[in-house]
Design a protein around this motif. Sequence first.
Motif, PDB file in Angstrom:
ATOM      1  N   THR A  26      12.431   1.972 -15.362  1.00 39.14           N
ATOM      2  CA  THR A  26      13.755   1.731 -15.971  1.00 39.14           C
ATOM      3  C   THR A  26      14.857   2.131 -14.982  1.00 39.14           C
ATOM      4  OG1 THR A  26      13.698   3.949 -16.917  1.00 39.14           O
ATOM      5  CG2 THR A  26      12.956   2.148 -18.351  1.00 39.14           C
ATOM      6  N   LEU A  27      14.471   2.426 -13.731  1.00 38.62           N
ATOM      7  CA  LEU A  27      15.476   2.811 -12.726  1.00 38.62           C
ATOM      8  C   LEU A  27      16.203   1.559 -12.212  1.00 38.62           C
ATOM      9  CD1 LEU A  27      13.440   5.468 -10.677  1.00 38.62           C
ATOM     10  CD2 LEU A  27      14.834   5.798 -12.710  1.00 38.62           C
ATOM     11  N   CYS A  28      17.317   1.759 -11.503  1.00 42.10           N
ATOM     12  CA  CYS A  28      18.103   0.622 -10.996  1.00 42.10           C
ATOM     13  C   CYS A  28      17.271  -0.193  -9.990  1.00 42.10           C
ATOM     14  CB  CYS A  28      19.340   1.107 -10.252  1.00 42.10           C
ATOM     15  SG  CYS A  28      20.364   2.244 -11.164  1.00 42.10           S
ATOM     16  N   ALA A  29      17.493  -1.504  -9.967  1.00 41.80           N
ATOM     17  CA  ALA A  29      16.826  -2.343  -8.965  1.00 41.80           C
ATOM     18  C   ALA A  29      17.326  -1.899  -7.591  1.00 41.80           C
ATOM     19  CB  ALA A  29      17.168  -3.796  -9.207  1.00 41.80           C
ATOM     20  N   GLY A  30      16.412  -1.700  -6.657  1.00 39.59           N
ATOM     21  CA  GLY A  30      16.806  -1.297  -5.301  1.00 39.59           C
ATOM     22  C   GLY A  30      16.820   0.208  -5.104  1.00 39.59           C
ATOM     23  N   CYS A  31      16.578   0.978  -6.169  1.00 39.90           N
ATOM     24  CA  CYS A  31      16.537   2.441  -6.054  1.00 39.90           C
ATOM     25  C   CYS A  31      15.379   2.852  -5.139  1.00 39.90           C
ATOM     26  CB  CYS A  31      16.334   3.053  -7.440  1.00 39.90           C
ATOM     27  SG  CYS A  31      16.097   4.832  -7.395  1.00 39.90           S
ATOM     28  N   GLY A  32      15.649   3.756  -4.211  1.00 38.72           N
ATOM     29  CA  GLY A  32      14.597   4.235  -3.309  1.00 38.72           C
ATOM     30  C   GLY A  32      13.427   4.832  -4.061  1.00 38.72           C
ATOM     31  N   HIS A  33      13.697   5.437  -5.205  1.00 41.67           N
ATOM     32  CA  HIS A  33      12.627   6.085  -5.978  1.00 41.67           C
ATOM     33  C   HIS A  33      11.537   5.065  -6.387  1.00 41.67           C
ATOM     34  CE1 HIS A  33      15.551   9.196  -5.992  1.00 41.67           C
ATOM     35  NE2 HIS A  33      15.729   9.409  -7.275  1.00 41.67           N
ATOM     36  N   ASN A  34      11.958   3.812  -6.661  1.00 44.39           N
ATOM     37  CA  ASN A  34      10.962   2.791  -7.043  1.00 44.39           C
ATOM     38  C   ASN A  34      10.000   2.498  -5.889  1.00 44.39           C
ATOM     39  OD1 ASN A  34      11.759   2.269  -9.704  1.00 44.39           O
ATOM     40  ND2 ASN A  34      13.327   0.793  -9.069  1.00 44.39           N
ATOM     41  N   GLY A  61      15.857  14.288 -14.086  1.00 51.64           N
ATOM     42  CA  GLY A  61      16.613  13.506 -13.097  1.00 51.64           C
ATOM     43  C   GLY A  61      16.040  12.099 -13.088  1.00 51.64           C
ATOM     44  N   CYS A  62      16.699  11.185 -12.357  1.00 53.02           N
ATOM     45  CA  CYS A  62      16.116   9.846 -12.199  1.00 53.02           C
ATOM     46  C   CYS A  62      14.743  10.008 -11.563  1.00 53.02           C
ATOM     47  CB  CYS A  62      17.001   8.986 -11.295  1.00 53.02           C
ATOM     48  SG  CYS A  62      18.619   8.640 -11.987  1.00 53.02           S
ATOM     49  N   SER A  63      14.663  10.870 -10.533  1.00 49.33           N
ATOM     50  CA  SER A  63      13.403  11.128  -9.831  1.00 49.33           C
ATOM     51  C   SER A  63      12.336  11.647 -10.793  1.00 49.33           C
ATOM     52  CB  SER A  63      13.642  12.161  -8.732  1.00 49.33           C
ATOM     53  OG  SER A  63      14.486  13.194  -9.216  1.00 49.33           O
ATOM     54  N   ASP A 133      14.882  12.395  -2.229  1.00 52.88           N
ATOM     55  CA  ASP A 133      16.115  13.038  -1.754  1.00 52.88           C
ATOM     56  C   ASP A 133      17.223  11.995  -1.531  1.00 52.88           C
ATOM     57  OD1 ASP A 133      17.993  14.560  -0.454  1.00 52.88           O
ATOM     58  OD2 ASP A 133      16.586  15.461   0.971  1.00 52.88           O
ATOM     59  N   ASN A 134      18.165  11.921  -2.487  1.00 48.75           N
ATOM     60  CA  ASN A 134      19.276  10.970  -2.338  1.00 48.75           C
ATOM     61  C   ASN A 134      20.616  11.659  -2.121  1.00 48.75           C
ATOM     62  OD1 ASN A 134      19.682  11.944  -4.905  1.00 48.75           O
ATOM     63  ND2 ASN A 134      18.982  10.089  -5.944  1.00 48.75           N
ATOM     64  N   GLY A 135      20.604  12.986  -2.008  1.00 46.09           N
ATOM     65  CA  GLY A 135      21.842  13.718  -1.694  1.00 46.09           C
ATOM     66  C   GLY A 135      22.811  13.841  -2.854  1.00 46.09           C
ATOM     67  N   TYR A 137      23.237  14.205  -7.468  1.00 40.95           N
ATOM     68  CA  TYR A 137      22.672  14.318  -8.813  1.00 40.95           C
ATOM     69  C   TYR A 137      22.890  12.936  -9.441  1.00 40.95           C
ATOM     70  CZ  TYR A 137      23.571  19.412  -8.313  1.00 40.95           C
ATOM     71  OH  TYR A 137      23.624  20.708  -7.893  1.00 40.95           O
ATOM     72  N   ALA A 138      21.924  12.055  -9.275  1.00 46.04           N
ATOM     73  CA  ALA A 138      22.161  10.666  -9.696  1.00 46.04           C
ATOM     74  C   ALA A 138      22.210  10.517 -11.218  1.00 46.04           C
ATOM     75  CB  ALA A 138      21.080   9.766  -9.104  1.00 46.04           C
ATOM     76  N   LEU A 139      21.294  11.203 -11.910  1.00 44.41           N
ATOM     77  CA  LEU A 139      21.237  11.003 -13.367  1.00 44.41           C
ATOM     78  C   LEU A 139      22.546  11.409 -14.044  1.00 44.41           C
ATOM     79  CD1 LEU A 139      19.112  10.097 -15.569  1.00 44.41           C
ATOM     80  CD2 LEU A 139      18.853  12.505 -16.063  1.00 44.41           C
ATOM     81  N   PRO A 211      17.527   6.358  -0.895  1.00 37.67           N
ATOM     82  CA  PRO A 211      18.903   6.008  -1.241  1.00 37.67           C
ATOM     83  C   PRO A 211      19.117   5.635  -2.714  1.00 37.67           C
ATOM     84  CG  PRO A 211      18.284   4.997   0.838  1.00 37.67           C
ATOM     85  CD  PRO A 211      17.023   5.573   0.237  1.00 37.67           C
ATOM     86  N   CYS A 212      20.235   6.128  -3.256  1.00 34.66           N
ATOM     87  CA  CYS A 212      20.645   5.821  -4.635  1.00 34.66           C
ATOM     88  C   CYS A 212      21.659   4.687  -4.540  1.00 34.66           C
ATOM     89  CB  CYS A 212      21.270   7.061  -5.262  1.00 34.66           C
ATOM     90  SG  CYS A 212      22.184   6.724  -6.787  1.00 34.66           S
ATOM     91  N   VAL A 213      21.268   3.482  -4.973  1.00 30.99           N
ATOM     92  CA  VAL A 213      22.141   2.325  -4.787  1.00 30.99           C
ATOM     93  C   VAL A 213      23.375   2.381  -5.687  1.00 30.99           C
ATOM     94  CG1 VAL A 213      20.444   0.704  -3.864  1.00 30.99           C
ATOM     95  CG2 VAL A 213      20.671   0.925  -6.334  1.00 30.99           C
ATOM     96  N   SER A 214      23.312   3.157  -6.749  1.00 29.07           N
ATOM     97  CA  SER A 214      24.464   3.213  -7.664  1.00 29.07           C
ATOM     98  C   SER A 214      25.515   4.221  -7.221  1.00 29.07           C
ATOM     99  CB  SER A 214      24.010   3.572  -9.079  1.00 29.07           C
ATOM    100  OG  SER A 214      23.230   2.527  -9.577  1.00 29.07           O
ATOM    101  N   PHE A 215      25.091   5.363  -6.650  1.00 33.75           N
ATOM    102  CA  PHE A 215      26.070   6.422  -6.378  1.00 33.75           C
ATOM    103  C   PHE A 215      26.140   6.908  -4.933  1.00 33.75           C
ATOM    104  CE2 PHE A 215      24.877   6.937 -10.898  1.00 33.75           C
ATOM    105  CZ  PHE A 215      26.118   6.638 -11.451  1.00 33.75           C
ATOM    106  N   ASN A 216      25.233   6.472  -4.050  1.00 33.34           N
ATOM    107  CA  ASN A 216      25.294   7.058  -2.700  1.00 33.34           C
ATOM    108  C   ASN A 216      24.783   6.107  -1.624  1.00 33.34           C
ATOM    109  OD1 ASN A 216      26.095   9.140  -1.047  1.00 33.34           O
ATOM    110  ND2 ASN A 216      24.249  10.382  -1.336  1.00 33.34           N
TER     111      ASN A 216
HETATM  112  S1  SF4 Z   1      21.299   6.011 -10.504  1.00 36.14           S
HETATM  113 FE1  SF4 Z   1      20.599   6.079  -8.368  1.00 36.14          FE
HETATM  114  S2  SF4 Z   1      18.785   7.405  -8.379  1.00 36.14           S
HETATM  115 FE2  SF4 Z   1      19.206   6.802 -10.501  1.00 36.14          FE
HETATM  116  S3  SF4 Z   1      17.928   4.990 -10.849  1.00 36.14           S
HETATM  117 FE3  SF4 Z   1      19.946   4.255 -10.192  1.00 36.14          FE
HETATM  118  S4  SF4 Z   1      19.776   4.034  -7.957  1.00 36.14           S
HETATM  119 FE4  SF4 Z   1      18.077   5.320  -8.622  1.00 36.14          FE
END
Ligand code: SF4
Length: 345
Positions: A26-34, A61-63, A133-135, A137-139, A211-216
Amino acid sequence: MSTATTPRRVNRLDLEILNYRGAKSTLCAGCGHNAITERIIEAFWEMGAEPWGLMKFSGIGCSAKTPAYFMSASHGVNAVHGRAAPVATGAILANSTTPAIIVTGDGDTASIGLGHYLHMLRRNVPLVYVIEDNGVYALTKGQLSATADYGSKLKSGVINDTEPVDCCLLAIEMGATFVARSFSGDKRQLLSILKAAIAHRGLAVIDVISPCVSFNDHEGSTRSYQYMKDHDEPLHEVDFIPSFVDLDVEFEEGAATDVEMFDGSHLRLKKLDRHYDPTDALAAVRAIHESRVSHEVLTGILYLDQESPTLLDKLKMVPEPLATLPERRVRPSRAVLDQIVDEYR
Ligand code: SF4
Ligand SMILES: Cc1ncc(C[n+]2csc(CCOP(=O)(O)OP(=O)(O)O)c2C)c(N)n1
Ligand SMILES: [Mg+2]
């Protein structure tokens, strides 16, 4: 008409990679965590681990959501923010027969969970510890985390004026016995490092820039895809040959270092521009410090120690799960109880 079918790809347990998947992300498309989740799935499948036989831990967290996205036949615990390490330590002491993984965030590890991280490191708790590690607090919508680099810019234009916590430096200093840094965008390197971490006997910490595509992921951030493309500096090419695969790949002395691991697997570190000895802790610390000055992100196996005892060795734990021990093995004998009572007389 041709009825050719694609051959079934299976591992040494005759299982397909599908057996190692979990819920849909359910994370954003392109999120490094995926991308990291995908590598974790591939690593356990290629290692032929039992997909029902892993203990998965995370905080918040998202992670921390990612353990739900792999190996759904295994048990997982979503602990409180920053508390995955002590929860996992307890579980491993209770049952050391089941391998364990923690998937955590930079906020989870280096901010609220820092105290627990340090104590897990000094105990050399045998598990795989992945930091996504996206630097930020994404959630909670992108505040600077404790690993954010000095000078890195938030989307709002705020520039970080505080020195970062380097999770790998801490890990080497405090007693982790396998320390690596990688990038979610480097499929090959991350997969080899994960497989080696699974084979390692002791605490394996992998700090993965994710990398967090939404915030960083903007200009001025040092955790963006572009920044990593420009500043990733691999120490070596990492090849991992599991114990159950024949060692038929030739290697040239001097061009690569071959390390035999505890379980008979081999880690081949092919030399790139520099000579790097991952068993030298002081050299590793120096290299990380120097890379900060030159604005490079050193990736690869930073440190490896195959000698130090784990927490289980130090406590002389029995090999069986504690819950399976009969009463006669867990109950102190009458002589021991008498001795304790005597001490209070
Ligand atoms: S907010 Fe950032 S870390 Fe969270 S799912 Fe979206 S891209 Fe990934
Ligand atoms: C005890 C506690 N404090 C604060 C929070 C709020 N909180 C939830 S997630 C989070 C930060 C997560 O950042 P990180 O660990 O880097 O994971 P990411 O979302 O970036 O993957 C915070 C502060 C919380 N859930 N619990
Ligand atoms: Mg984060």
